[in-house]
Design an enzyme around this catalytic site. Sequence first.
Site, PDB file in Angstrom:
ATOM      1  N   ASP A  29       9.264  25.520 -76.860  1.00 22.85           N
ATOM      2  CA  ASP A  29       8.128  25.416 -75.938  1.00 22.85           C
ATOM      3  C   ASP A  29       7.274  24.209 -76.338  1.00 22.85           C
ATOM      4  O   ASP A  29       7.021  23.976 -77.518  1.00 22.85           O
ATOM      5  CB  ASP A  29       7.296  26.699 -75.963  1.00 22.85           C
ATOM      6  N   GLY A  91       0.922  35.949 -65.282  1.00 28.21           N
ATOM      7  CA  GLY A  91       0.639  34.683 -65.957  1.00 28.21           C
ATOM      8  C   GLY A  91       1.773  33.684 -65.912  1.00 28.21           C
ATOM      9  O   GLY A  91       1.802  32.741 -66.707  1.00 28.21           O
ATOM     10  N   GLN A  92       2.697  33.854 -64.971  1.00 32.94           N
ATOM     11  CA  GLN A  92       3.828  32.909 -64.874  1.00 32.94           C
ATOM     12  C   GLN A  92       3.354  31.593 -64.265  1.00 32.94           C
ATOM     13  O   GLN A  92       2.736  31.584 -63.202  1.00 32.94           O
ATOM     14  CB  GLN A  92       4.937  33.510 -64.003  1.00 32.94           C
ATOM     15  N   HIS A  98      12.213  32.762 -67.237  1.00 33.18           N
ATOM     16  CA  HIS A  98      12.333  32.372 -68.647  1.00 33.18           C
ATOM     17  C   HIS A  98      11.814  33.481 -69.540  1.00 33.18           C
ATOM     18  O   HIS A  98      10.867  34.187 -69.208  1.00 33.18           O
ATOM     19  CB  HIS A  98      11.588  31.063 -68.934  1.00 33.18           C
TER      20      HIS A  98
HETATM   21  P1  AMP Z   1       4.877  30.779 -68.297  1.00 33.21           P
HETATM   22  O1  AMP Z   1       3.390  30.575 -68.346  1.00 33.21           O
HETATM   23  O2  AMP Z   1       5.331  32.131 -68.750  1.00 33.21           O
HETATM   24  O3  AMP Z   1       5.436  30.398 -66.940  1.00 33.21           O
HETATM   25  O4  AMP Z   1       5.495  29.800 -69.370  1.00 33.21           O
HETATM   26  C1  AMP Z   1       5.795  28.474 -69.125  1.00 33.21           C
HETATM   27  C2  AMP Z   1       5.955  27.823 -70.469  1.00 33.21           C
HETATM   28  O5  AMP Z   1       6.637  26.589 -70.268  1.00 33.21           O
HETATM   29  C3  AMP Z   1       4.652  27.504 -71.177  1.00 33.21           C
HETATM   30  O6  AMP Z   1       4.621  28.170 -72.439  1.00 33.21           O
HETATM   31  C4  AMP Z   1       4.683  25.988 -71.337  1.00 33.21           C
HETATM   32  O7  AMP Z   1       4.128  25.548 -72.560  1.00 33.21           O
HETATM   33  C5  AMP Z   1       6.171  25.698 -71.245  1.00 33.21           C
HETATM   34  N1  AMP Z   1       6.522  24.362 -70.797  1.00 33.21           N
HETATM   35  C6  AMP Z   1       6.084  23.713 -69.687  1.00 33.21           C
HETATM   36  N2  AMP Z   1       6.653  22.513 -69.594  1.00 33.21           N
HETATM   37  C7  AMP Z   1       7.488  22.394 -70.649  1.00 33.21           C
HETATM   38  C8  AMP Z   1       8.379  21.372 -71.099  1.00 33.21           C
HETATM   39  N3  AMP Z   1       8.525  20.200 -70.447  1.00 33.21           N
HETATM   40  N4  AMP Z   1       9.073  21.579 -72.239  1.00 33.21           N
HETATM   41  C9  AMP Z   1       8.943  22.739 -72.923  1.00 33.21           C
HETATM   42  N5  AMP Z   1       8.136  23.759 -72.523  1.00 33.21           N
HETATM   43  C10 AMP Z   1       7.416  23.580 -71.416  1.00 33.21           C
END
Ligand code: AMP
Length: 112
Positions: A29, A91-92, A98
Amino acid sequence: MSCIFCKIVDGSIPSTAIYEDDLCYAFADIHPQAPEHILIVPREHIASMADCVQSERSLLGHLLWAAAEIAQGKQLAKGYRVVINTGEDGGQTVEHLHLHLLGGRSLSWPPG
Ligand code: AMP
Ligand code: ZN
């Protein structure tokens, strides 16, 4: 396809690979919330847990299995947490299913 995680899966956006197989890809992440914070995504685009259909049951199981495999490799013997944020209230923020694998510190409960 403008999905950021599809672009990470196809390599057009860089990521730090942790694990991969024919069904899923796992990467670090970008904003880690714990010493180990890994995202596990299906290679195929599924918008969220709420969008899964019956034919994807085994894929869902595979994603959990991958999380356990990765955790074992990271030696998270004291424990870890797997989270699937789903939809607005969940919170997505990225609309590609994922799993968050979090570990390496004590995690509080209940979540915010
Ligand atoms: P969610 O809030 O459950 O949708 O999680 C999305 C996650 O994606 C967050 O923890 C972000 O930090 C992560 N994220 C967003 N863009 C990237 C990226 N380019 N590389 C790695 N993680 C990412
Ligand atoms: Zn996608």
